[in-house]
Design an enzyme around this catalytic site. Structure first.
Site, mmCIF file in Angstrom:
data_model
loop_
_atom_site.group_PDB
_atom_site.id
_atom_site.type_symbol
_atom_site.label_atom_id
_atom_site.label_comp_id
_atom_site.label_asym_id
_atom_site.label_seq_id
_atom_site.Cartn_x
_atom_site.Cartn_y
_atom_site.Cartn_z
ATOM 1 N N HIS A 85 0.832 -1.218 0.000
ATOM 2 C CA HIS A 85 0.000 0.000 0.000
ATOM 3 C C HIS A 85 0.854 1.250 0.000
ATOM 4 C CE1 HIS A 85 0.129 0.887 4.479
ATOM 5 N NE2 HIS A 85 0.311 -0.422 4.560
ATOM 6 N N ASP A 87 -0.662 4.313 0.679
ATOM 7 C CA ASP A 87 -1.263 5.326 1.566
ATOM 8 C C ASP A 87 -0.613 5.238 2.938
ATOM 9 O OD1 ASP A 87 -2.541 2.787 2.065
ATOM 10 O OD2 ASP A 87 -4.162 3.827 3.105
ATOM 11 N N ASP A 118 5.927 1.777 6.834
ATOM 12 C CA ASP A 118 4.523 1.348 6.656
ATOM 13 C C ASP A 118 3.836 2.237 5.628
ATOM 14 O OD1 ASP A 118 2.045 0.184 6.962
ATOM 15 O OD2 ASP A 118 1.655 1.061 8.926
ATOM 16 N N GLU A 152 -5.335 1.005 2.402
ATOM 17 C CA GLU A 152 -5.105 0.000 3.449
ATOM 18 C C GLU A 152 -5.333 0.598 4.824
ATOM 19 O OE1 GLU A 152 -3.387 -2.668 6.358
ATOM 20 O OE2 GLU A 152 -2.824 -0.593 6.046
ATOM 21 N N GLU A 153 -4.875 1.811 5.019
ATOM 22 C CA GLU A 153 -4.957 2.412 6.356
ATOM 23 C C GLU A 153 -6.373 2.860 6.713
ATOM 24 O OE1 GLU A 153 -2.687 1.854 8.266
ATOM 25 O OE2 GLU A 153 -0.702 2.135 7.401
ATOM 26 N N ASP A 179 4.855 -5.919 4.552
ATOM 27 C CA ASP A 179 4.141 -4.886 5.315
ATOM 28 C C ASP A 179 4.071 -5.307 6.781
ATOM 29 O OD1 ASP A 179 2.710 -2.540 5.711
ATOM 30 O OD2 ASP A 179 0.777 -3.443 5.205
ATOM 31 N N HIS A 426 2.591 4.331 12.637
ATOM 32 C CA HIS A 426 1.412 5.130 13.021
ATOM 33 C C HIS A 426 1.754 6.177 14.086
ATOM 34 C CE1 HIS A 426 -1.671 1.808 11.630
ATOM 35 N NE2 HIS A 426 -0.637 1.921 10.812
HETATM 36 N N1 BES Z 1 1.334 -2.807 8.101
HETATM 37 C C1 BES Z 1 0.321 -2.694 9.075
HETATM 38 C C2 BES Z 1 -0.027 -4.015 9.744
HETATM 39 C C3 BES Z 1 1.070 -4.752 10.466
HETATM 40 C C4 BES Z 1 2.207 -4.118 10.958
HETATM 41 C C5 BES Z 1 0.940 -6.096 10.660
HETATM 42 C C6 BES Z 1 3.200 -4.826 11.604
HETATM 43 C C7 BES Z 1 1.905 -6.819 11.337
HETATM 44 C C8 BES Z 1 3.047 -6.180 11.791
HETATM 45 C C9 BES Z 1 -0.922 -2.124 8.407
HETATM 46 O O1 BES Z 1 -0.627 -1.007 7.595
HETATM 47 C C10 BES Z 1 -1.862 -1.604 9.452
HETATM 48 O O2 BES Z 1 -1.522 -0.685 10.137
HETATM 49 N N2 BES Z 1 -3.064 -2.191 9.531
HETATM 50 C C11 BES Z 1 -4.083 -1.699 10.392
HETATM 51 C C12 BES Z 1 -5.412 -2.269 9.984
HETATM 52 C C13 BES Z 1 -6.270 -1.390 9.130
HETATM 53 C C14 BES Z 1 -7.637 -2.007 8.960
HETATM 54 C C15 BES Z 1 -6.356 0.026 9.558
HETATM 55 C C16 BES Z 1 -3.834 -2.118 11.799
HETATM 56 O O3 BES Z 1 -3.282 -3.203 12.058
HETATM 57 O O4 BES Z 1 -4.245 -1.370 12.685
HETATM 58 MN MN MN Z 2 0.984 -1.352 6.404
HETATM 59 MN MN MN Z 3 -0.436 0.798 8.948
#
Ligand code: BES
Ligand code: MN
Ligand code: MN
Length: 454
Positions: A85, A87, A118, A152-153, A179, A426
Site C-alpha cells: 500500500h 497510503d 509502513d 489499506e490504512e 508490510d 502510526h
Molecule cells: N502494516 C500494518 C499491519 C502490520 C504491521 C501487521 C506490523 C503486522 C506487523 C498495516 O498497515 C496496518 O496498520 N493495519 C491496520 C489495519 C487497518 C484495517 C487500519 C492495523 O493493524 O491497525
Molecule cells: Mn501497512
Molecule cells: Mn499501517
C-alpha cells in the site's frame, strides 16, 4: 545473484533518493483534503513500475485508486502477486516529529518519515526487485502481478470488490507482501498469522446541553462517567474480556506453537523498554508473545467529551464519545464480534443516557499455510539478504486483504516484512533503518530468483 547484488549496490543512492520522492507525497488516505496527494502517490508507483519495464495502470475505485501491474513473460514459471500500500496514516501529533513527517531525513542510519516502513519503504523494495532483474537479465524469473492500493490504512474498503471483479486477472500461485516486521534487528521473519480487527465508536448522550456541574451535578447522569463505566466493565481485573461469547471461537494455541515461541530470542525487558511503559501487563495466563500474536484484545483508541482546555471549568457535559477496537484471532469473525459487542454495550447502558453504537471497519484474522514452495523461496531470500535464518512468527497487527486473498482467490500469502518492531508505525518519528531498506531491496529481488528456481 551476484550480479543482482552488484547492481543494487551500484544503484543504492539513486534508490534512496527515489524512495524519498515517494515519502514526500503526503498520501494520507483518511483525510479528504489529501485525496489528490494519494492519487499522486499512486501515479508515482505506476510510473516506477512502468519505468522498470512492467505494464502498469491506475484503476479508479469509488475511493482511492489501485495500481495494477503485470509482467507475464516467464512462460511455464509460477506467478507471484505482489501486494502493498502507498497510503499512510495521518502524521499527527505534528509537534512531536523531530523533522517533518513528509521531509524524509536520515539520522543515525535511519530514514525518518511517515510511511518510511509502513508501507512505502517496504513496498518500494518490490518495485526495485523488478527493475533489478530487468536491468541485469532483461527479464523476470517468474511472472509477477502487482496490486498496490491506497486505502489499506482506512480498511481497504474497495479492494474486496476489486478482487472479486478481477478474479481472473489476479490469478496467481501466491501473494507476497512486505508490510510486517522482522523479529528483531538482524533476525528476519516470515509472518504466518495476523490478527483481525473490529472497530467501534460509541457516543453517550445525557442532558440536551452542557450543564453547571454544581447546579445539576449529582442529579443527572454524567455521560463521561457512564462512558467510562461501560468501557471498564468490558474487561475484568485479569485482562479477560467480559463480553458474553467473546472467546467462543478463539482457537487455542497448540502446545507446539507455544513451545516454538518460547525458543524465540524474546526479552520482556527489551519489549517493555522499547515502548517506555512502566511494566508489562495483559491477559492472565499468557506470555507476552502469546498476548501479542495469539490472543484477542480490546483497547480504547480515543475518548473525548467535556472541557479539555486550559484551567478548570465546572461543567457537566451533554455527551462523550469513545473509539475502541478489538484485535481478533482465528476463528473469530468481525461480524459476530460486532454483534456481541453491541449487545453487551446495550445491556451495560443505563436508562439515564442514550447510547449510540457505530460499527466502523473490520478485518478477519488469518493463519496461513507455511508449506507452500514460495515460503521456502522467501526463507532462502531472507537468508541471502540479511545473512541470518528467518524465524516463523505471527504478527499482532492486521492486513485485512490477506483473508480476502485466501478466500476469494484461494491463494496463500507469504508475509516477508523488512521493518522492525520499534519502527513507530502510526506514531510520530516513524523510521526505517537503512539496513532494513537495503536488506529489503535484496530480499525482494532474491525472492523472485529463488521462486523462479523452485
Ligand atoms: N502494516 C500494518 C499491519 C502490520 C504491521 C501487521 C506490523 C503486522 C506487523 C498495516 O498497515 C496496518 O496498520 N493495519 C491496520 C489495519 C487497518 C484495517 C487500519 C492495523 O493493524 O491497525
Ligand atoms: Mn501497512
Ligand atoms: Mn499501517
Amino acid at each position: 545473484m551476484k550480479d543482482l547484488r552488484t547492481w543494487l549496490d551500484a544503484n543504492a543512492e539513486r534508490h534512496l533518493g527515489e524512495l524519498f520522492d515517494l515519502l514526500r507525497i503526503p498520501s494520507v488516505s483518511t483525510d479528504p483534503n489529501h485525496a489528490g496527494d494519494v492519487r499522486r502517490a499512486g501515479e508515482w508507483v505506476r510510473d516506477k513500475l512502468a519505468a522498470a519495464g512492467v505494464h502498469a495502470e491506475l484503476h479508479d475505485t469509488p475511493g482511492h485508486p489501485i495500481v495494477y501491474g503485470e509482467w507475464l513473460g516467464a512462460e511455464g514459471a509460477p506467478t507471484v502477486l505482489v501486494y502493498g500500500h502507498y497510503d499512510v496514516q495521518p502524521p499527527d501529533p505534528l509537534d512531536e516529529w523531530v523533522t517533518g513527517p513528509f521531509e524524509p531525513t536520515v539520522r543515525e542510519g535511519r530514514i525518518y518519515a511517515r510511511g518510511a516502513t509502513d508501507d512505502k519503504g517496504q513496498m518500494y523494495a518490490h518495485l526495485v526487485a523488478a527493475e533489478a532483474h530487468m536491468a541485469v537479465n532483461g527479464r523476470l524469473p517468474v511472472n509477477v502481478k502487482y496490486v498496490i492500493e491506497g486505502e489499506e490504512e482506512v480498511g481497504s474498503k474497495n479492494l474486496e470488490n476489486y478482487i472479486r471483479a478481477n478474479k481472473e486477472r489476479l490469478k496467481a500461485d501466491v501473494v507476497v507482501i512486505s508490510d510486517t516486521s522482522m523479529f528483531a534487528p538482524g533476525v528476519p521473519a516470515i509472518v504466518y498469522g495476523l490478527r483481525g480487527l473490529s472497530y467501534f465508536e460509541m457516543t453517550v448522550e445525557g442532558p440536551t446541553h452542557d450543564l453547571h456541574s454544581g447546579l445539576y451535578g449529582g442529579t443527572v447522569a454524567n455521560p463521561i462517567n457512564v462512558l467510562c463505566d461501560i468501557i471498564s466493565a468490558l474487561k475484568d481485573d485479569d485482562g479477560h474480556i467480559t463480553v458474553p461469547g467473546f472467546y467462543d471461537d478463539v482457537r487455542d494455541l497448540t502446545q507446539e506453537e507455544r513451545d516454538a515461541w518460547k525458543l524465540l530470542p524474546h526479552s520482556d525487558e527489551v519489549w517493555r523498554a522499547s515502548c517506555g511503559a512502566e511494566t508489562l501487563t495483559g491477559e492472565a495466563g499468557f506470555s507476552t508473545l502469546e498476548r501479542r500474536w495469539g490472543r484477542p484484545t480490546l483497547d480504547c483508541n480515543g475518548i473525548w467529551g467535556g472541557f479539555t482546555g486550559e484551567g478548570a471549568k465546572t461543567v457537566l457535559p451533554a455527551k462523550a464519545t469513545a473509539k475502541f477496537s478489538c484485535r481478533l484471532v482465528p476463528d473469530q469473525t468481525p461480524e459476530k464480534i460486532e454483534d456481541l459487542m453491541e449487545a453487551a454495550v446495550s445491556k451495560l447502558a443505563p436508562d439515564s443516557v442514550r447510547v449510540t453504537f457505530r460499527r466502523m471497519h473490520g478485518g478477519r484474522p488469518v493463519v496461513v499455510d507455511t508449506t507452500h514452495p514460495a515460503v521456502g523461496a522467501a526463507r532462502a531470500a531472507l537468508t541471502d539478504a540479511f545473512g541470518a535464518e528467518a524465524v516463523f512468527i505471527r504478527g499482532g497487527g492486521s492486513i485485512p486483504v490477506v483473508a480476502d486473498f485466501s478466500t476469494i482467490l484461494e491463494i496463500p500469502s507469504v508475509l516477508m516484512g523488512f521493518g522492525l518492531p520499534d519502527d513507530r508505525l502510526h506514531s510520530p518519528n516513524e523510521k526505517y533503518d537503512l539496513a532494513c531498506f537495503h536488506g529489503g531491496l535484496l530480499g525482494a529481488t532474491f525472492f523472485l530468483s529463488h521462486y523462479g528456481k523452485a
